[in-house]
Write a protein that holds these residues in place. Structure first.
Motif, mmCIF file in Angstrom:
data_model
loop_
_atom_site.group_PDB
_atom_site.id
_atom_site.type_symbol
_atom_site.label_atom_id
_atom_site.label_comp_id
_atom_site.label_asym_id
_atom_site.label_seq_id
_atom_site.Cartn_x
_atom_site.Cartn_y
_atom_site.Cartn_z
ATOM 1 N N GLY A 87 -9.587 36.526 17.457
ATOM 2 C CA GLY A 87 -9.611 35.585 18.574
ATOM 3 C C GLY A 87 -8.604 36.032 19.622
ATOM 4 O O GLY A 87 -7.872 37.011 19.425
ATOM 5 N N ALA A 127 -14.088 35.511 14.587
ATOM 6 C CA ALA A 127 -13.627 34.991 15.872
ATOM 7 C C ALA A 127 -12.863 33.704 15.663
ATOM 8 O O ALA A 127 -13.442 32.675 15.480
ATOM 9 N N CYS A 128 -11.590 33.762 15.682
ATOM 10 C CA CYS A 128 -10.701 32.603 15.640
ATOM 11 C C CYS A 128 -10.878 31.695 14.434
ATOM 12 O O CYS A 128 -11.874 31.019 14.263
ATOM 13 N N ILE A 129 -9.874 31.677 13.592
ATOM 14 C CA ILE A 129 -9.911 30.775 12.451
ATOM 15 C C ILE A 129 -9.068 29.542 12.717
ATOM 16 O O ILE A 129 -8.823 28.749 11.820
ATOM 17 N N GLY A 130 -8.644 29.365 13.947
ATOM 18 C CA GLY A 130 -7.982 28.124 14.328
ATOM 19 C C GLY A 130 -6.528 28.025 13.923
ATOM 20 O O GLY A 130 -5.985 26.931 13.798
ATOM 21 N N CYS A 131 -5.871 29.145 13.700
ATOM 22 C CA CYS A 131 -4.434 29.131 13.393
ATOM 23 C C CYS A 131 -3.696 29.901 14.479
ATOM 24 O O CYS A 131 -2.753 30.635 14.209
ATOM 25 N N CYS A 132 -4.171 29.756 15.716
ATOM 26 C CA CYS A 132 -3.749 30.650 16.802
ATOM 27 C C CYS A 132 -2.245 30.699 17.019
ATOM 28 O O CYS A 132 -1.722 31.712 17.461
#
Ligand SMILES: Cc1cc2nc3c(=O)[nH]c(=O)nc-3n(C[C@H](O)[C@H](O)[C@H](O)COP(=O)(O)O)c2cc1C
Ligand code: FES
Lengths: 184, 591
Positions: A87, A127-132
């Motif tokens: 991401g 694409a992005c696992i939401g732990c940015c």
């Protein structure tokens, strides 16, 4: 070990069980493929054929769906899955280096390949696992590792391989000393 | 002092990733008498693992807790050691620290419960007033029109990106013909760099369920879908638990609370296609098809899933709804700016010191958000830009950081508010590379239905790659700009229409970087691999050999412990940067 040996053995009763539970109309296509993939890690041809026989879904819809969504894959996977986040936050913080380092450790030189020759690990970009805010991040068999540098990714892999009894076919930099990579 | 101890653990995805389960396990051994409460993401992801310990009427919030520093906290709470200040975020004694500003500068409406309650506890949700907004509607005999009116007064605009007024959309569906009607919660959150919806779904799922109930009642829907991406396993799990508990408590199903209103919700797991966040593609996906967008009209409100009237709302929009009904639309409308009312949740990540979830009133400036809440630059290097709105958005340069957070003010810069992803970069970043990154993303994610989007994004990506590699020309920059405009004008859905935004905004604000790439063959941020070289600074090198061990292509040679013998063979080096990362004395230069 050859890649063919990674082909899964499909149990028809299991597939039938999912059809009974999820449904057999056309809206069941995505969840059925998800059930199959979560069992085998990919979509074995035999399981797809069983869905075609047991439901109203036709081949063009089923294969259309299987190739459209990023989550699905048609080739077998290694025994363990590494998912590297690509991401935005992970990209700007150097996610590429995780791949470089992991591929090196797994001895995957061909850019088109994503699975180690001995069938141990498959690397997949997601694409992005939401732990940015903990970027860059990767998952090994679902377990998340945050704030990584390339060398850290390799060290987590070495550790994982040790506990799972897997052999890493490539080169790892950590040698005997696991602590000498630069502290953050 | 630990008899009445309550220990609250942040166990959202980020907390777990940072190591919360291990810390919890140790705390449970050390304080067997304490009551443990697991909550969702508190929002201060940069300080995970977070632990709040209450005892003797006081409380302490600890951050960056790990196995090593945990004993200090344990000793302190046993009355055997000093206050370990390094981990303290705030306490009832020593009320504020610099770190706690992160929370005090926020206004939490959508996130009102996130991090405050155990997301799998119906009891805790009810204790904080959960489901009472819905109960008041049913028991108070409020009509659906009155509910829509309250939402109209609040002036809330959809938080999924486009900012369409929620009440207007609901009005269309209310008057649309066709049975049954559907209400879909869009939890696809495909924007890389965004995690607001994840935190809401996993940290406070019942508020989203309650928002869906109210929306369904307002438009007359009897069936609901929650479309949640598969990459969010904890969100899926917590949402499923919330649905079961809500059903058990009589908030879902037939004849809810003895009214004539019936409504139930099914979960649909997304399968990893960005375009499925677009409403018509999402509907196709629910129907079991490839997620291809279609031309609108007819709008989903008139003809949606299975051909029936359907409303699609974003997770954050829905989470605001119960608050609006409970406190009144006017209370919500009092917050924010004239045209953008209320608050907005942002997912802050990248080069700032304090990343995480942030909810602020509209009207705050970007600079205030990045500095007062985000704590400014993490590296000490100046901040360069903030990327807003993901692949559909754009980059706002530092010179425009005084722009206020408001749909129109942000659109005027060429970026968009989008769903709320904010990725901050400092001077060690390359805007051309960032544009290339987004185009690669949209090019892969384009469903391929329309030519401009399919081919146009591919050509743009090729041009950007050429520029990054150092083989671009000034003419390529012009071609890129022209192509971007065409793709924007001629694409069918929002994906293609907005895909050029990252290119257009970086060209607008960072044209000099593009020019440096093509005319000087130089990457000012030191990122583009084709334009940098790695060299060993002999005066700093200690000859430790670690760079050699991590180099994936064996480009580095030298004699162990002999500093002046180490060199990088430029013909072999792929400029991956592994050596820079591992070199302890910072002896490798990338420029
Ligand atoms: C390519 C594309 C991707 C989108 N992705 C999302 C998404 O992940 N989540 C979301 O809520 N809306 C997304 N949207 C916007 C939705 O189409 C829709 O406008 C929104 O869900 C409506 O909800 P709202 O009115 O509550 O904002 C996307 C739009 C486009 C064009
Ligand atoms: S960008 Fe990697 S977790 Fe979001």
């Amino acid at each position: 070990m050859s890649k063919a040996s990674l082909e899964a053995t499909v149990d028809p009763e299991k597939v039938q069980g999912w059809i009974t539970k999820i449904g057999s109309d056309s809206s069941a296509a995505v969840p059925l493929l998800q059930a199959i993939q979560s069992e085998y890690g990919y979509l074995p041809r035999k399981a797809m054929n069983l869905v075609l026989e047991g439901t109203e879904i036709n081949a063009s819809q089923l294969f259309g769906v299987a190739t459209f969504y990023a989550q699905f894959r048609l080739d077998p996977v290694g025994r363990h899955m590494i998912k590297v986040c690509h991401g935005t936050a992970c990209h700007v913080q150097g996610a590429d280096r995780l791949n470089t380092s992991l591929r090196h450790a797994l001895g995957i030189d061909d850019p088109k390949e994503d699975t180690a020759a001995n069938g141990s690990y498959t690397i997949e970009n997601v694409a992005c696992i939401g732990c940015c805010s903990l970027a860059p991040v990767m998952l090994i068999d679902g377990e998340a590792f945050p704030n990584l540098k390339g060398a850290d990714a390799q060290r987590h892999l070495v550790k994982h391989a040790k506990t799972k009894g897997e052999v890493l076919p490539g080169h790892t930099g950590d040698g005997d000393d696991q602590t000498d990579a630069k502290e953050k | 002092m630990s008899g009445d101890m309550v220990i609250t653990m942040g166990e959202g995805t980020c907390g777990i990733a940072a190591g919360a389960p291990e810390v919890t396990k140790i705390l449970k051994e050390r304080f067997p008498e304490a009551t443990f409460k697991a909550v969702g993401c508190i929002g201060m992801c940069h300080l995970e693992v977070m632990v709040e310990i209450e005892s003797g009427g006081k409380s302490w919030l600890w951050g960056n807790v790990n196995k090593k520093n945990l004993p200090k906290i344990v000793r302190f709470h046993r009355g055997q050691g000093d206050l370990p200040e390094a981990m303290l975020i705030r306490s009832t004694d020593n009320t504020e620290t610099e770190r706690s500003q992160y929370l005090t500068r926020q206004t939490r409406i959508a996130l009102r419960n996130v991090g405050e309650l155990n997301p799998t506890s119906m009891e805790q949700f009810r204790a904080r007033g959960g489901y009472s907004a819905f109960e008041n509607i049913i028991k108070g005999g409020m009509t659906p029109e009155q509910v829509i009116e309250e939402v109209r007064v609040s002036s809330i605009r959809g938080r999924g990106g486009a900012g369409f007024p929620t009440a207007v959309k609901w009005g269309f569906a209310r008057s649309a013909q066709g049975e049954p009607k559907y209400l879909v919660c869009n939890g696809d959150e495909g924007d890389p760099g965004a995690f607001m919806d994840r935190s809401l779904l996993e940290g406070d799922p019942h508020s989203v369920v309650e928002g869906m109930l109210i929306a369904a009642y307002a438009i007359g829907a009897s069936k609901g879908y929650a479309y949640i991406r598969a990459e969010y396993p904890l969100a899926l799990k917590h949402f499923a638990i919330a649905l079961d508990d809500a059903r058990q408590a009589g908030f879902l199903g037939h004849d809810i609370l003895g009214s004539n209103f019936s409504f139930d919700i099914k979960i649909k797991e997304g399968a990893g296609a960005f375009v499925c966040g677009e409403e018509t593609a999402l509907l196709a996906s629910i129907e079991g098809q490839r997620g291809m967008p279609r031309i609108r009209p007819p709008f989903p409100a008139i003809q949606g899933v299975f051909g029936k009237p359907t409303i699609i709302n974003n997770v954050e929009t829905l989470a605001n709804i119960p608050w609006i009904l409970k406190n009144g639309g006017a209370a919500y409308a009092r917050i924010g700016t004239e045209k953008s009312r209320g608050t907005k949740v942002f997912a802050l990540a990248g080069a700032v010191k304090r990343g995480g979830l942030v909810e602020v009133p509209m009207g705050m400036t970007i600079r205030q958000l990045l500095e007062e809440i985000g704590g400014g630059s993490a590296s000490g290097r100046p901040l360069k830009a903030v990327q807003l709105g993901g692949p559909s958005g754009g980059c706002i340069p530092e010179s425009l950081f005084d722009t206020i957070i408001d749909y129109d003010a942000i659109n005027a810069t060429g970026a968009i508010m989008g769903s709320g992803g904010m990725v901050v970069t400092d001077t060690k970043s390359c805007m051309v590379d960032l544009a290339r990154f987004f185009l690669e993303f949209t090019q892969i994610e384009s469903c391929g239905k329309c030519t401009f989007c399919r081919i146009g994004t591919l050509r743009m990506k090729e041009l950007l790659t050429k520029i990054c590699d150092g083989s671009g020309t000034l003419e390529d920059i012009d071609t890129l700009e022209e192509l971007a405009q065409r793709v924007k004008d001629a694409s069918l859905c929002g994906l293609g229409q907005t895909a050029p935004n990252p290119v257009l905004t970086t060209l607008k604000y960072f044209r000099d970087e593009y020019i440096a790439h093509v005319t000087e063959k130089r990457c000012p941020g030191g990122v583009c691999k084709g334009l940098i070289t790695h060299t060993i600074l002999q005066d700093k090198c200690t000859g430790c050999s670690i760079c050699d061990r991590y180099c994936p292509v064996n480009a580095i040679t030298g004699e162990l412990k002999k500093p002046n013998t180490w060199v990088i063979d430029q013909k072999i080096c792929i400029n991956c940067g592994m050596c820079v990362e591992v070199c302890n004395p910072d002896a490798i230069l990338a420029a």
